[in-house]
Scaffold this active site. Structure first.
Site, PDB file in Angstrom:
ATOM      1  N   GLU A  58     -12.506  -8.288  16.806  1.00 27.63           N
ATOM      2  CA  GLU A  58     -12.837  -9.713  16.831  1.00 27.63           C
ATOM      3  C   GLU A  58     -13.271 -10.137  18.243  1.00 27.63           C
ATOM      4  O   GLU A  58     -12.628  -9.789  19.233  1.00 27.63           O
ATOM      5  CB  GLU A  58     -11.574 -10.466  16.397  1.00 27.63           C
ATOM      6  CG  GLU A  58     -11.675 -11.959  16.305  1.00 27.63           C
ATOM      7  CD  GLU A  58     -10.358 -12.576  15.840  1.00 27.63           C
ATOM      8  OE1 GLU A  58     -10.371 -13.754  15.462  1.00 27.63           O
ATOM      9  OE2 GLU A  58      -9.310 -11.874  15.865  1.00 27.63           O
ATOM     10  N   LYS A 127     -14.937 -16.824  10.467  1.00 28.18           N
ATOM     11  CA  LYS A 127     -13.516 -16.735  10.120  1.00 28.18           C
ATOM     12  C   LYS A 127     -13.107 -17.961   9.319  1.00 28.18           C
ATOM     13  O   LYS A 127     -13.528 -19.084   9.609  1.00 28.18           O
ATOM     14  CB  LYS A 127     -12.704 -16.632  11.408  1.00 28.18           C
ATOM     15  CG  LYS A 127     -11.227 -16.301  11.242  1.00 28.18           C
ATOM     16  CD  LYS A 127     -10.620 -16.024  12.613  1.00 28.18           C
ATOM     17  CE  LYS A 127      -9.170 -15.600  12.543  1.00 28.18           C
ATOM     18  NZ  LYS A 127      -8.636 -15.245  13.885  1.00 28.18           N
ATOM     19  N   CYS A 183      -9.577 -11.077  10.977  1.00 27.25           N
ATOM     20  CA  CYS A 183      -8.206 -11.163  11.478  1.00 27.25           C
ATOM     21  C   CYS A 183      -7.251 -11.917  10.556  1.00 27.25           C
ATOM     22  O   CYS A 183      -6.857 -11.406   9.524  1.00 27.25           O
ATOM     23  CB  CYS A 183      -8.204 -11.746  12.887  1.00 27.25           C
ATOM     24  SG  CYS A 183      -6.637 -11.428  13.777  1.00 27.25           S
ATOM     25  N   GLY A 371      14.174  31.684 -16.063  1.00 30.36           N
ATOM     26  CA  GLY A 371      13.006  31.248 -15.313  1.00 30.36           C
ATOM     27  C   GLY A 371      13.174  29.834 -14.797  1.00 30.36           C
ATOM     28  O   GLY A 371      14.166  29.146 -15.081  1.00 30.36           O
ATOM     29  N   THR A 489       3.054  28.571 -26.836  1.00 32.60           N
ATOM     30  CA  THR A 489       2.778  29.025 -28.197  1.00 32.60           C
ATOM     31  C   THR A 489       2.905  27.850 -29.151  1.00 32.60           C
ATOM     32  O   THR A 489       3.957  27.206 -29.220  1.00 32.60           O
ATOM     33  CB  THR A 489       3.766  30.134 -28.593  1.00 32.60           C
ATOM     34  OG1 THR A 489       3.601  31.232 -27.695  1.00 32.60           O
ATOM     35  CG2 THR A 489       3.510  30.599 -30.011  1.00 32.60           C
TER      36      THR A 489
END
Length: 654
Positions: A58, A127, A183, A371, A489
């Site tokens: 700015e 602004k 800003c 597992g 499966t």
């Protein structure tokens, strides 16, 4: 600090990227010549880095802290002359610059951001919200956008669009539209960036001068990240540095670039030399996020905007200025990863608790192979029983050794069940499967898909029938990665009564089990869990080798899970096209896998993902735990007979 830079051989423009820089230049208050020279020097440096747009703070041409000097006509005129010089710079570099400048109109002074491209001032955005409390006195010098009396200003010989209703559209990149707020606008209750985003702005810019006080750095970072997430946009924030006046305040030069809630790059604070941070924003990804977000799609822009065209420079190939996360499901930081594991474990446990409470079940059945997946499912089940105050003996853990079961996995499964205090049943499926082979006329020496799937279906039959015996539920063990690849499966391990792992990708399962070993369990249980984590991933459906070791490694057949989980995130979560997925995968894994190997497994991923949708169309219930889920009742709806040809054709071109 800048974003991670990685080499890439592909055309970055084709990946939907745009390179943005945020700069905090060295500055002298009210010394326009010095400030101009530093801005041009920093812009040249950014151009060398391939920046397509560079955002400055700015009022950077004059300095933010000029105070009553802003009323000096000499300063105002000098700033406009310098602005035209900066605009001229963009003609030679084909780069967009956005700089802060005071601008006079109709007897009023405005704090503006100037959008410069192609040698011209494409627009001036004043602004809107002027802070006038605490350390701020902006209303002493400037007027708000609301006081603007015209839509254009004459600067030099040109008419320049003027107003906060300006959006800047890249003529050669339809998805790139840019909005600007200045800003305090971004800190307000209703930031202009919200309506700008709803009007199509994918890149939001905020030239700022934010003084530093205790705690503000974290607040600023959070604000910028949150606004980028709320707007589904990239947000660049360039802040004034410590060369501003320190009469009463100190400015740190904290500039940031964020994208959809993630900080991509930021500058180092309190540096008196010029600072630059650069990042490649993914505007294509942002557009995709907006298309899928019905809240965004149904919202209406709150105002009309004037589109100002500009031409964006091409993004040169060679370097990518953003990090490519190799494990999108697994945070690299130990603390963050542990926190994610804790949250996922809570989600899994709570989902199962609800199902047990609803059904009134005090018994469950789970197939325990030794597992990772079945181990995680058992740990979740144990904690759910503990929270419900149920006896762990109500958990019937069944290990079902078959033709491929090794002593290591069977031993770990049995020992884990004993140490956790569950009921353990050992039911061999060898005789039942051989009898089945005899019934259907299959040669047991033929180790084909029938040989493998018969074992999986026999195990599921055992689990379901025991569940009927004890009046309980079968807990599913399959994970998200297996669902994506169809590595299960059909009506075998594919089926259960509640699938606690269905939202957890394979690359995260190991970390969850490791976390459980450290945080939730102790002693010998932790030691068994550690050995399970060290065991290679295998369905153990083929006989072991001569030494009794696992002879069937999943990743040698279906591919590395680290690649497939990466593909899964890019394809399902981000909906990236094959070309982009491949390019990002090469950036992430190029040191470990060749182009041909990555391409081959990506082709395999697409083939399996499309062909195996029918398995996902009838999934058991299970909790969603992350941003990727494949339940047909939730996140993912896809016809089972969709063809993959269009996706593979793009890969074939490579």
């Amino acid at each position: 600090m800048t974003a991670t830079t990685q080499s890439v051989s592909r055309d970055l423009n084709a990946l939907g990227l745009f390179r943005v820089g945020v700069a905090t230049p060295e500055l002298k208050i009210a010394d326009i010549d010095f400030n101009l020279a530093e801005i041009l020097r920093l812009a040249s440096r950014a151009a060398e880095a391939g920046c397509q747009l560079l955002l400055f703070p700015e009022l950077c041409l004059t300095g933010y802290t000029c105070a009553d000097l802003f009323f000096q006509k000499h300063l105002q005129q000098g700033a406009l002359q310098a602005l035209e010089t900066v605009a001229g710079f963009t003609a030679g570099t084909d780069m967009v610059l956005v700089v802060g400048v005071p601008v006079s109109s109709a007897g009023r002074l405005f704090n503006c951001a100037a959008f410069l491209a192609g040698g011209e001032i494409k627009g001036l955005v004043p602004k809107t919200y002027l802070p006038n409390s605490g350390e701020f006195y902006e209303q002493r010098w400037f007027c708000s956008e609301w006081s603007r009396t015209c839509a254009e200003l004459t600067i030099g010989s040109r008419q320049v669009p003027f107003g906060s209703d300006l959006l800047f559209q890249a003529e050669n990149i339809p998805e790139l539209r840019i909005g600007i707020e200045v800003c305090e606008d971004g800190w307000s209750v209703a930031p202009p960036s919200g309506p700008q985003a709803l009007a199509g702005a994918t890149l939001l810019l905020n030239p700022s001068a934010s003084p530093e006080i205790l705690g503000k750095e974290a607040y600023r970072r959070a604000l910028v990240a949150a606004q980028s997430a709320r707007c589904l946009a990239a947000y660049a924030y360039a802040s004034a540095g410590p060369n501003e006046s320190s009469t009463d305040l100190v400015f740190s030069g904290h500039s940031l670039i964020a994208e959809n809630g993630r900080i991509l790059a930021e500058t180092e604070r309190y540096q008196f030399t010029s600072q630059l941070a650069v990042a490649d924003i993914d505007y294509a990804m942002l557009c995709g996020e907006r298309q899928r977000n019905t809240t965004f799609g149904n919202a209406q822009p709150e105002r009309d905007f004037r589109l100002q065209p500009f031409r964006a420079a091409a993004l040169s190939a060679g370097q990518l200025c953003r990090s490519v996360v190799r494990t999108p499901f697994v945070p690299p930081d130990d603390g963050e990863r542990a926190e994610r594991c804790r949250e996922i474990f809570q989600l899994q446990t709570s989902g199962l608790i609800k199902r047990l409470k609803h059904t009134g079940s005090r018994q469950v059945v789970i197939g325990l192979s030794g597992g990772l997946d079945s181990t995680l499912a058992l740990l979740v089940t144990v904690k759910a029983f503990d929270r419900l105050g149920l006896d762990r003996q109500g958990i019937v853990a069944i290990t079902m050794p078959g033709f491929g079961t090794t002593a290591r996995t069977r031993g770990n499964a049995e020992e884990l069940a004993r140490h956790l205090g569950t009921e353990l049943r050992i039911i061999s499926i060898d005789a039942a499967v051989r009898g089945h082979f005899n019934d259907i006329g299959h040669d047991p020496a033929t180790h084909d898909v029938t040989f493998e799937n018969s074992q999986a279906r026999e195990r599921t039959q055992v689990l379901m029938d025991v569940a009927n015996q004890v009046g309980g539920l079968v807990i599913g063990t399959g994970d998200l990665s297996e669902l994506a690849l169809g590595w299960c499966t059909y009506n075998g391990d594919h089926m259960s009564m509640y699938a606690v792992n269905s939202g957890v990708p394979k690359t995260l399962v190991r970390y969850l089990v490791e976390w459980c070993a450290r945080e939730e369990f102790s002693g010998r249980t932790s030691a068994v869990l550690a050995d399970i984590c060290a065991t290679p991933v295998s369905p153990e459906l083929l006989p072991p080798d001569a030494e009794g070791r696992i002879n069937q490694l999943t990743e040698e057949v279906v591919g590395p899970y680290e690649l497939h989980d990466f593909f899964l995130y890019q394809v399902v979560r981000l909906h990236f096209p094959p070309l982009k997925v491949l390019a990002l995968a090469e950036l992430a894994f190029g040191e470990d896998y060749s182009h041909e190997v990555i391409l081959g497994w990506l082709r395999k991923f697409y083939q399996r993902f499309f062909s195996q949708q029918f398995k996902r169309s009838c999934l058991p219930d299970g909790p969603k735990v992350g941003s990727v889920a494949l339940s047909p009742r939730g996140d993912w709806r896809m016809p089972s007979d969709a063809t993959v040809t269009w996706w593979l054709s793009q890969l074939e071109e490579l």
